[in-house]
Enzyme design. Structure first.
Site, PDB file in Angstrom:
ATOM      1  N   ARG A  99     -11.398 -13.378  37.584  1.00  0.00           N
ATOM      2  CA  ARG A  99     -10.421 -14.039  36.698  1.00  0.00           C
ATOM      3  C   ARG A  99     -10.221 -15.512  37.055  1.00  0.00           C
ATOM      4  NH1 ARG A  99      -6.848  -9.855  34.291  1.00  0.00           N
ATOM      5  NH2 ARG A  99      -8.448  -8.403  33.648  1.00  0.00           N
ATOM      6  N   ARG A 122      -5.083 -17.537  32.797  1.00  0.00           N
ATOM      7  CA  ARG A 122      -3.767 -18.085  32.445  1.00  0.00           C
ATOM      8  C   ARG A 122      -3.142 -18.996  33.493  1.00  0.00           C
ATOM      9  NH1 ARG A 122      -1.032 -12.571  30.771  1.00  0.00           N
ATOM     10  NH2 ARG A 122      -2.542 -11.926  32.350  1.00  0.00           N
TER      11      ARG A 122
HETATM   12  O1  1CP Z   1      -9.191  -6.856  36.582  1.00  0.00           O
HETATM   13  C1  1CP Z   1     -10.108  -6.060  36.761  1.00  0.00           C
HETATM   14  O2  1CP Z   1     -10.027  -5.024  37.391  1.00  0.00           O
HETATM   15  C2  1CP Z   1     -11.463  -6.421  36.188  1.00  0.00           C
HETATM   16  C3  1CP Z   1     -11.914  -5.533  35.090  1.00  0.00           C
HETATM   17  C4  1CP Z   1     -11.191  -5.828  33.806  1.00  0.00           C
HETATM   18  C5  1CP Z   1     -10.172  -5.059  33.224  1.00  0.00           C
HETATM   19  C6  1CP Z   1      -9.533  -3.806  33.795  1.00  0.00           C
HETATM   20  C7  1CP Z   1     -11.459  -6.914  32.946  1.00  0.00           C
HETATM   21  C8  1CP Z   1     -12.489  -7.926  33.209  1.00  0.00           C
HETATM   22  N1  1CP Z   1     -10.669  -6.765  31.853  1.00  0.00           N
HETATM   23  C9  1CP Z   1      -9.865  -5.655  31.987  1.00  0.00           C
HETATM   24  C10 1CP Z   1      -8.895  -5.165  30.963  1.00  0.00           C
HETATM   25  C11 1CP Z   1      -7.923  -6.223  30.613  1.00  0.00           C
HETATM   26  N2  1CP Z   1      -8.166  -7.257  29.766  1.00  0.00           N
HETATM   27  C12 1CP Z   1      -6.645  -6.401  31.166  1.00  0.00           C
HETATM   28  C13 1CP Z   1      -6.023  -5.518  32.205  1.00  0.00           C
HETATM   29  C14 1CP Z   1      -5.019  -4.609  31.590  1.00  0.00           C
HETATM   30  C15 1CP Z   1      -4.676  -3.426  32.454  1.00  0.00           C
HETATM   31  O3  1CP Z   1      -4.062  -3.609  33.521  1.00  0.00           O
HETATM   32  O4  1CP Z   1      -5.028  -2.313  32.067  1.00  0.00           O
HETATM   33  C16 1CP Z   1      -6.090  -7.577  30.586  1.00  0.00           C
HETATM   34  C17 1CP Z   1      -4.745  -8.191  30.825  1.00  0.00           C
HETATM   35  C18 1CP Z   1      -7.070  -8.112  29.723  1.00  0.00           C
HETATM   36  C19 1CP Z   1      -7.007  -9.377  28.960  1.00  0.00           C
HETATM   37  C20 1CP Z   1      -7.687 -10.504  29.644  1.00  0.00           C
HETATM   38  N3  1CP Z   1      -8.989 -10.465  30.046  1.00  0.00           N
HETATM   39  C21 1CP Z   1      -7.144 -11.793  29.931  1.00  0.00           C
HETATM   40  C22 1CP Z   1      -5.747 -12.275  29.597  1.00  0.00           C
HETATM   41  C23 1CP Z   1      -5.750 -12.649  28.157  1.00  0.00           C
HETATM   42  C24 1CP Z   1      -4.720 -13.664  27.777  1.00  0.00           C
HETATM   43  O5  1CP Z   1      -3.624 -13.222  27.345  1.00  0.00           O
HETATM   44  O6  1CP Z   1      -4.993 -14.874  27.838  1.00  0.00           O
HETATM   45  C25 1CP Z   1      -8.181 -12.555  30.502  1.00  0.00           C
HETATM   46  C26 1CP Z   1      -8.136 -13.988  30.928  1.00  0.00           C
HETATM   47  C27 1CP Z   1      -9.345 -11.700  30.587  1.00  0.00           C
HETATM   48  C28 1CP Z   1     -10.670 -12.131  31.061  1.00  0.00           C
HETATM   49  C29 1CP Z   1     -11.477 -11.196  31.838  1.00  0.00           C
HETATM   50  N4  1CP Z   1     -11.294  -9.846  31.967  1.00  0.00           N
HETATM   51  C30 1CP Z   1     -12.261  -9.324  32.788  1.00  0.00           C
HETATM   52  C31 1CP Z   1     -13.105 -10.408  33.167  1.00  0.00           C
HETATM   53  C32 1CP Z   1     -14.305 -10.245  34.097  1.00  0.00           C
HETATM   54  C33 1CP Z   1     -12.624 -11.559  32.545  1.00  0.00           C
HETATM   55  C34 1CP Z   1     -13.207 -12.973  32.478  1.00  0.00           C
HETATM   56  C35 1CP Z   1     -13.998 -13.496  33.547  1.00  0.00           C
HETATM   57  C36 1CP Z   1     -13.257 -13.873  34.816  1.00  0.00           C
HETATM   58  O7  1CP Z   1     -12.807 -15.043  34.907  1.00  0.00           O
HETATM   59  O8  1CP Z   1     -13.202 -13.054  35.746  1.00  0.00           O
END
Ligand code: 1CP
Length: 341
Positions: free
Chosen positions: A23, A27
């Protein structure tokens, strides 16, 4: 190209140790917030120019040694026929959830070029814009974690629906897992063909399983993915969150690198994994709230323990939190580079 990340993935000890953060685009960065203020999260993921732009932010601003594609693990679930939305303040929602054979009929395999063209286009743009500065990591969710979102309909604390399916309708569980596994193989394969130079498989929820069930319900599917992608020749990372009790099993996954969450220190993890393992991790993201001196001590501890591994890639034990000041993230990266140089 600054290739210390790829060299460490292949088992070479490097000085400095490579660092990237899960991540790292997100944000906590005002530059991310600015773009996010104009487009919702899914729109950002599906607009290659925007996704590429935020992927590059941490490379330009922080000096990380790898870029990770900006997307989300849930994107292929939508392409498979699941309804996906991100609800402000609630997180991802998959509606309706998949809990019966009838529900399963709505799902289908994907053709990445047709169903998720924006992901492949983002990768192609990034390889041009990175111009061989640092390597680009592609990723996917591991099958158990993906099935959890599909079956629970979103995030969960109890995991009762996915475990209920696993134990009371194993035939349906297997069908769901087989389909997700096939989709993930073609999805990651397409990412590699488009230019991803390494891939990470995120098994965020597999830590809720006992060792017995992890082996049967998660590991065999992750293993199938790594075996299928092995001939592609790019390094592969397996990250099981909260998987301290599963480490010796994750070592059997076929991945080149094992990602560690922050709960198990590197030295202890290596006792389960064996010293011939390349590890990635594992600073507790909340330790970024420490004062500079204390942070330096804690980073140093991890770098020293990493010397006991075959090779070490520095990372956090989970994603950067939105509450962390960006200057602190940059400071941590500078300290990691300095102490391991
Ligand atoms: O966090 C982890 O364990 C990594 C695996 C994972 C999971 C569980 C990713 C990879 N996405 C998710 C689901 C997800 N997507 C969640 C977690 C919700 C939960 O707890 O069940 C959330 C909040 C999101 C949305 C999301 N994804 C955001 C926030 C969006 C916003 O409002 O601006 C962001 C920035 C991401 C990006 C993301 N998700 C995952 C990766 C590998 C990435 C981008 C690459 C990086 O920078 O790592």
């Amino acid at each position: 190209m600054r290739d210390i990340f790829l060299r460490a993935c292949r088992g070479e000890r490097t000085a400095p140790v490579p660092v990237w953060f899960m991540r790292q685009a997100g944000r906590y960065l005002p530059e991310y917030q600015e773009i996010r203020g104009k487009a919702d999260f899914l729109t950002m993921c599906k607009t290659p120019e925007l996704a590429a732009q935020v992927t590059l932010q941490p490379v330009d601003l922080l000096g990380v040694d790898a870029a990770i594609l900006f997307s989300d693990i849930l994107i292929p679930l939508e392409a498979m026929g699941a309804g996906l939305s991100f609800v402000e303040g609630k997180g991802p929602v998959l509606d309706p959830p998949v809990r019966s054979d009838e529900d399963f009929k709505r799902l289908h395999p994907i053709e990445p070029e047709k169903d998720v063209p924006f992901v492949l286009e983002t990768i192609k743009i990034l390889r041009r814009q990175l111009a061989d500065r640092v390597p680009l990591i592609g990723f996917a969710g591991a099958p158990f974690t993906m099935a959890t979102y599909l079956v629970e309909g979103g995030t969960t604390k109890s995991f009762v629906n996915i475990k209920k399916m696993l134990f009371s309708n194993p035939a349906l569980f297997r069908k769901v897992m087989d389909l997700i596994t096939d989709v993930t193989i073609s999805y990651l394969s397409a990412q590699i063909d488009a230019g991803a130079q390494a891939i990470q498989l995120f098994d965020t929820w597999a830590g809720v399983l006992t060792r017995h069930d992890f082996r049967d319900a998660a590991l065999i599917y992750a293993r199938r993915i790594f075996n299928a992608l092995r001939p592609k020749g790019v390094p592969m990372i397996y990250f099981v969150y909260d998987g301290g009790h599963l480490l010796d099993l994750t070592a059997l996954s076929g991945a080149d690198v094992i990602g560690l969450d922050w709960r198990t220190d590197v030295e202890t993890a290596l006792k389960s994994l064996g010293p011939d393992t390349v590890v990635q991790g594992n600073l507790d993201p909340c330790l970024l709230f420490l004062s500079e001196d204390r942070l330096r001590e804690r980073i140093s501890e991890i770098i020293l323990q990493g010397l006991q591994a075959k090779a070490h890639i520095f990372n956090l034990g989970h994603g950067v939190l939105p509450e962390i000041p960006p200057e602190k993230v940059k400071l941590a990266i500078d300290i990691i580079h300095e102490l391991s140089a």
